[in-house]
Design an enzyme around this catalytic site. Structure first.
Site, mmCIF file in Angstrom:
data_model
loop_
_atom_site.group_PDB
_atom_site.id
_atom_site.type_symbol
_atom_site.label_atom_id
_atom_site.label_comp_id
_atom_site.label_asym_id
_atom_site.label_seq_id
_atom_site.Cartn_x
_atom_site.Cartn_y
_atom_site.Cartn_z
ATOM 1 N N GLU A 132 0.750 -1.393 0.029
ATOM 2 C CA GLU A 132 -0.043 -0.062 0.099
ATOM 3 C C GLU A 132 1.134 1.207 -0.053
ATOM 4 O O GLU A 132 1.750 1.446 1.082
ATOM 5 C CB GLU A 132 -0.914 -0.031 1.227
ATOM 6 C CG GLU A 132 -1.865 1.035 1.339
ATOM 7 C CD GLU A 132 -1.458 2.225 1.998
ATOM 8 O OE1 GLU A 132 -1.276 3.151 1.441
ATOM 9 O OE2 GLU A 132 -1.509 2.347 3.181
ATOM 10 N N CYS B 84 -2.179 8.109 4.818
ATOM 11 C CA CYS B 84 -2.199 7.602 3.303
ATOM 12 C C CYS B 84 -3.617 8.201 2.845
ATOM 13 O O CYS B 84 -3.619 8.018 1.407
ATOM 14 C CB CYS B 84 -1.680 6.185 2.937
ATOM 15 S SG CYS B 84 -2.811 5.225 4.338
#
Length: 526
Positions: free
Chosen positions: A263, A300
């Site tokens: 990720e 994120c």
């Protein structure tokens, strides 16, 4: 603190030097020294993990669940020592760390519950049909099985929940795989405390020695050794695009390539649609500022890109956002590397053609603080400058002003893969922009309406991942119960005797799980 690498139940001293953690609070290296692991320690860890896998993969789901519950209990038993150390190493506030500890424990217990239910293995059975014409059918039974030792690279921005005992470790252990954690250099003390807690839980629940290992590295060599070791079967990573892509490339250079579930961040576009912004631009802007600056922008899912159509209301929204930004105090970031990269990224974005910085927060007093920044650019200039799609990890957001809906559509078509896409919209907006919204769903893992992307719920329905470059494989999530499917593979048993079949595939369904039998989902015996 002992400062040693952990190989199962054993602590291993090395001769490759030591490293220290640095505290962004004290601005000094912390006193404890941590031994650096090398190729020999990687070999030892993977050998031990492989031996553990030969036993761990056959341990009952109930006992694995007890192990995960015990890890959560041992983490809680660390008490304030863990909280204080994590705060010291990350500069995150106590409330955030306590909440993150709760999330970490919740994830472990969530996977324990999933194991006790057992249906996650997707058991599918097609009994033999020896008399079928024109050809008989063999007995076919399929389910998900663990893959083997998993290497976990921990995240900088979540010292607990995406770290040593975080979601990657919890889901890999739940799937039946041993885990080797590469400790984050910013959280060495936190990692040691949690690693020891996992080891105590493993011993108390009689898990095989080597089901968990933790290694400390210096530079990139330890990561390379771990990814390219032939006994490593899968890799999990949360962090920057540069780091995730490097690991992905290393894995594909192997003689036998393995999956890297990375990720790698996102700019998480937020579309402020016309009718919505006209209703209350000031409140909307204040909420946007809160999301941009939450945790000094070190998520994120931070909204790094805001797209709107030119109007008086949008002008009010932008001016209010600028005013809110100017009132934001510069705050200490997670570490010096992140602070330096943030300043460099924000400055680089501001230098691009057509970009205008409209507001900055209070000036940073020293190198570790992140100064909130908002800039604007026209859709025309944004479309000409692919570099503006690069993530600036921190409290930075770029507002793209579009002339009309056609330009909004062009923006969506130009964007690369994202973790999230958000629409601030009324019912009228949704009707007017239906096609655009549907198109946006193709570029993200999570489509959000009238809230902000920061904050990821840990549950069965969450998707935290997205098309490349947000993640290396958009079919999987790193948050929620679906994360377990990264570390398994389907195995079909054809005409297998009962002694070979896992209990999940026995005719009498001893575990009472949901199974697909001849295409029908049920818990029936066969």
């Amino acid at each position: 603190m002992h400062g040693k690498n952990r190989i199962g139940y054993s602590l291993l001293e090395t001769e490759h030097g030591t490293v220290k953690a640095y505290s962004p609070i004290t601005k000094e290296s912390l006193p404890e020294k941590f031994d650096v692991a090398g190729q020999d320690e990687v070999n030892t860890a993977l050998d031990q993990a492989e031996k553990a896998f030969s036993a761990y993969k056959y341990i009952s789901a109930t006992k694995k669940a007890d192990f995960l519950d015990a890890i959560a209990d041992e983490i809680l038993a660390l008490g304030d020592e863990l909280i204080e150390r994590a705060c010291l190493e990350s500069a995150l506030p106590e409330g955030r760390i306590r909440g993150e500890r709760g999330r970490t424990m919740g994830q472990l217990k969530m996977f324990a519950s999933l194991l006790r239910d057992g249906s996650w293995v997707e058991a599918s059975i097609e009994p033999a049909m020896p008399d079928r014409e024109p050809l008989p059918r063999a007995d076919l039974r399929k389910m998900l099985r663990p893959v083997g030792p998993v290497v976990v690279f921990t995240a900088s921005n979540f010292p607990l929940a995406f770290s040593t005992a975080g979601g990657d470790t919890a889901s890999a252990l739940a799937a039946g795989n041993p885990v080797i954690v590469k400790a984050h250099e910013s959280h060495l003390g936190t990692n040691e405390l949690v690693s020891d807690a996992i080891a105590r839980a493993a011993e108390k629940t009689e898990m095989p020695d080597g089901v968990f290992c933790s290694l400390t590295g210096k530079g990139y060599e330890i990561g390379k050794h771990l990814v390219q070791h032939p006994k490593t079967k899968s890799v999990a990573f949360t962090g920057s695009f540069k780091g995730g892509k490097a690991l992905y490339d290393l894995a594909n250079e192997r003689e036998n390539p393995i999956p890297v579930f990375a990720e790698m961040g996102s700019i998480n576009p937020v579309f402020v649609l016309p009718d919505k912004v006209a209703t209350d631009p000031e409140s909307l802007a204040k909420a946007t500022a809160g999301s941009i600056n939450l945790g000094v922008g070190q998520f994120c899912t931070n909204p790094g890109l805001i797209i709107g159509i030119k109007s008086d209301a949008l002008n009010t929204y932008i001016s209010t956002l600028a005013t809110e930004t100017e009132s934001i105090q510069a705050t200490t970031m997670l570490n010096s590397g992140i602070a330096k990269a943030y300043k460099s990224g924000a400055d680089h974005a501001a230098e691009q053609s057509g970009v205008q910085v409209i507001a900055k927060g209070a000036e940073a007093e020293e190198g570790l603080e992140g100064q909130s920044t908002v800039a604007t650019v026209s859709a025309t200039d944004f479309l000409k400058t692919p570099e503006l799609q690069h993530e600036v990890f921190g409290p930075f957001s770029l507002i793209v002003t579009c002339a009309d809906s056609d330009e909004v559509e062009k923006i969506i078509a130009s964007l690369s893969g994202q973790l999230t896409a958000t629409f601030l919209a009324t019912d009228k907006d949704i009707a007017d922009f239906e096609t655009i919204i549907k198109n946006a769903s193709e570029l993200c893992g999570r489509l959000i309406f009238n809230s902000f992307p920061t904050g990821v719920e840990v549950c069965h329905s969450m998707q935290h991942g997205g098309p490349y470059p947000a993640a290396t494989d958009s079919r999987f999530t790193s948050v929620g119960t679906g994360a377990i499917k990264r570390f398994v593979r389907p195995v079909c048993y054809q005409d297998a005797p009962k002694s070979i079949l896992p209990e999940e595939l026995h005719n009498d369904n001893p575990l009472n799980i949901w199974r697909l039998v001849n295409g029908s989902l049920n818990k029936d015996k066969i």
